[in-house]
Motif scaffolding. Structure first.
Motif, PDB file in Angstrom:
ATOM      1  N   MET A   1      -3.653  14.272 -14.132  1.00  0.00           N
ATOM      2  CA  MET A   1      -5.204  13.920 -13.481  1.00  0.00           C
ATOM      3  C   MET A   1      -5.249  15.011 -12.222  1.00  0.00           C
ATOM      4  O   MET A   1      -5.918  15.625 -12.502  1.00  0.00           O
ATOM      5  CB  MET A   1      -5.286  12.291 -13.238  1.00  0.00           C
ATOM      6  CG  MET A   1      -7.050  12.375 -12.942  1.00  0.00           C
ATOM      7  SD  MET A   1      -7.089  10.416 -12.064  1.00  0.00           S
ATOM      8  CE  MET A   1      -6.426  10.552 -10.682  1.00  0.00           C
ATOM      9  N   SER A   2      -4.485  15.263 -12.222  1.00  0.00           N
ATOM     10  CA  SER A   2      -4.584  16.032 -11.061  1.00  0.00           C
ATOM     11  C   SER A   2      -4.727  17.505 -11.404  1.00  0.00           C
ATOM     12  O   SER A   2      -5.672  18.083 -10.945  1.00  0.00           O
ATOM     13  CB  SER A   2      -2.892  15.989  -9.933  1.00  0.00           C
ATOM     14  OG  SER A   2      -3.358  15.114  -9.177  1.00  0.00           O
TER      15      SER A   2
ATOM     16  N   PHE B   1       1.118  -1.226   0.035  1.00  0.00           N
ATOM     17  CA  PHE B   1      -0.384   0.365   0.426  1.00  0.00           C
ATOM     18  C   PHE B   1       0.419   1.243   0.328  1.00  0.00           C
ATOM     19  O   PHE B   1       0.800   2.467  -1.216  1.00  0.00           O
ATOM     20  CB  PHE B   1      -1.047  -0.328   1.437  1.00  0.00           C
ATOM     21  CG  PHE B   1      -1.656   1.038   1.682  1.00  0.00           C
ATOM     22  CD1 PHE B   1      -2.791   1.129   0.491  1.00  0.00           C
ATOM     23  CD2 PHE B   1      -1.493   2.075   1.998  1.00  0.00           C
ATOM     24  CE1 PHE B   1      -4.100   2.322   0.394  1.00  0.00           C
ATOM     25  CE2 PHE B   1      -3.014   3.109   1.921  1.00  0.00           C
ATOM     26  CZ  PHE B   1      -3.659   3.043   1.736  1.00  0.00           C
ATOM     27  N   ALA B   2       1.952   1.580   1.013  1.00  0.00           N
ATOM     28  CA  ALA B   2       2.492   2.250   1.172  1.00  0.00           C
ATOM     29  C   ALA B   2       3.448   2.909  -0.551  1.00  0.00           C
ATOM     30  O   ALA B   2       3.969   3.694  -0.570  1.00  0.00           O
ATOM     31  CB  ALA B   2       4.229   2.689   1.912  1.00  0.00           C
ATOM     32  N   ALA B   3       4.254   1.346  -0.615  1.00  0.00           N
ATOM     33  CA  ALA B   3       4.747   1.668  -2.076  1.00  0.00           C
ATOM     34  C   ALA B   3       3.704   1.893  -3.179  1.00  0.00           C
ATOM     35  O   ALA B   3       3.908   2.526  -4.049  1.00  0.00           O
ATOM     36  CB  ALA B   3       5.298  -0.274  -2.631  1.00  0.00           C
ATOM     37  N   ALA B   4       2.328   1.626  -3.075  1.00  0.00           N
ATOM     38  CA  ALA B   4       1.650   1.934  -4.260  1.00  0.00           C
ATOM     39  C   ALA B   4       1.638   3.703  -4.356  1.00  0.00           C
ATOM     40  O   ALA B   4       0.883   4.130  -5.687  1.00  0.00           O
ATOM     41  CB  ALA B   4       0.053   1.498  -4.102  1.00  0.00           C
TER      42      ALA B   4
ATOM     43  N   ILE C   1       4.673  10.200  -8.277  1.00  0.00           N
ATOM     44  CA  ILE C   1       6.238   9.685  -9.531  1.00  0.00           C
ATOM     45  C   ILE C   1       5.306   9.848 -10.522  1.00  0.00           C
ATOM     46  O   ILE C   1       5.715   9.812 -11.722  1.00  0.00           O
ATOM     47  CB  ILE C   1       6.973   9.337  -9.198  1.00  0.00           C
ATOM     48  CG1 ILE C   1       6.919   8.422  -8.927  1.00  0.00           C
ATOM     49  CG2 ILE C   1       8.137  10.221  -7.437  1.00  0.00           C
ATOM     50  CD1 ILE C   1       8.280   7.406  -8.722  1.00  0.00           C
ATOM     51  N   ASP C   2       3.699   9.086 -10.754  1.00  0.00           N
ATOM     52  CA  ASP C   2       3.382   8.566 -11.953  1.00  0.00           C
ATOM     53  C   ASP C   2       3.134   9.835 -13.148  1.00  0.00           C
ATOM     54  O   ASP C   2       2.234  11.051 -12.390  1.00  0.00           O
ATOM     55  CB  ASP C   2       2.036   8.003 -11.462  1.00  0.00           C
ATOM     56  CG  ASP C   2       1.503   7.625 -13.363  1.00  0.00           C
ATOM     57  OD1 ASP C   2       2.335   7.884 -14.303  1.00  0.00           O
ATOM     58  OD2 ASP C   2       0.795   6.648 -13.182  1.00  0.00           O
TER      59      ASP C   2
END
Length: 177
Positions: free
Chosen positions: A69-70, A53-56, A62-63
């Motif tokens: 999208m933001s 979860f933390a890695a996601a 950084i994506d």
């Protein structure tokens, strides 16, 4: 952390929520959970699901697609707010355009400008000068025909305790009363 864990305050779900709220920042998440960052890190390291979860969260941060999208979400929100504020602005212009301005030339000008803005037009520079001239003439006529002060009398009363009270009386011209 054991104290909070035993009390049932910290669970994998509460850690996920805290990490999401803190955008992956373990220090902010630990303050949300009322534990130290070291305790929270130990709990994350002990759970494979929390590590993923933390890695996601870090991957999403950084994506470039997420960044795009933001930006799109920000622009959409900005457009929504702009439309909402335009509605509020039109309502305020309507209130200004329909309010009673009394004898105030300045408020009459505000009312006129609000009505023009509400209609969707803009005052032209030449038109603005014409309006200024008309309002100036109306103001001048008002001052010529308004009652004039003839005399101001001032009466000073000395009280026993040494204080003074002043009363002013304004008398109008007899022909305009």
């Amino acid at each position: 952390m054991k104290r909070a864990k035993r009390a049932g305050l910290i669970s994998e779900q509460s850690i996920k929520e805290a990490l999401t709220e803190a955008k992956g920042d373990i220090f902010l998440a630990s303050t949300t959970l009322d534990c130290t960052a070291r305790e929270l890190d130990g709990y994350v390291r002990a759970s494979a699901e929390l590590q993923q979860f933390a890695a996601a969260i870090e991957k999403v941060k950084i994506d470039p697609a997420y960044s795009r999208m933001s930006v799109e979400q920000f622009e959409n929100r900005l457009a929504d707010l702009s439309l909402a504020y335009k509605v509020v602005g039109i309502e305020e212009l309507h209130d200004l355009a329909t309010m009673d301005h009394g004898d105030s030339a300045a408020m009459a000008k505000v009312k006129l400008q609000a009505a023009i803005a509400l209609r969707g037009g803009h005052l032209q520079v030449a038109g603005d000068r014409e309006i200024e001239h008309a309002l100036s003439e109306l103001n001048q006529l008002y001052h010529q025909n308004a009652p004039r002060i003839k005399e101001i009398r001032q009466t000073t009363i000395k009280l026993e305790d040494g204080r003074e009270a002043t009363e002013r009386v304004i008398e109008l011209r007899p022909d305009q009363q």
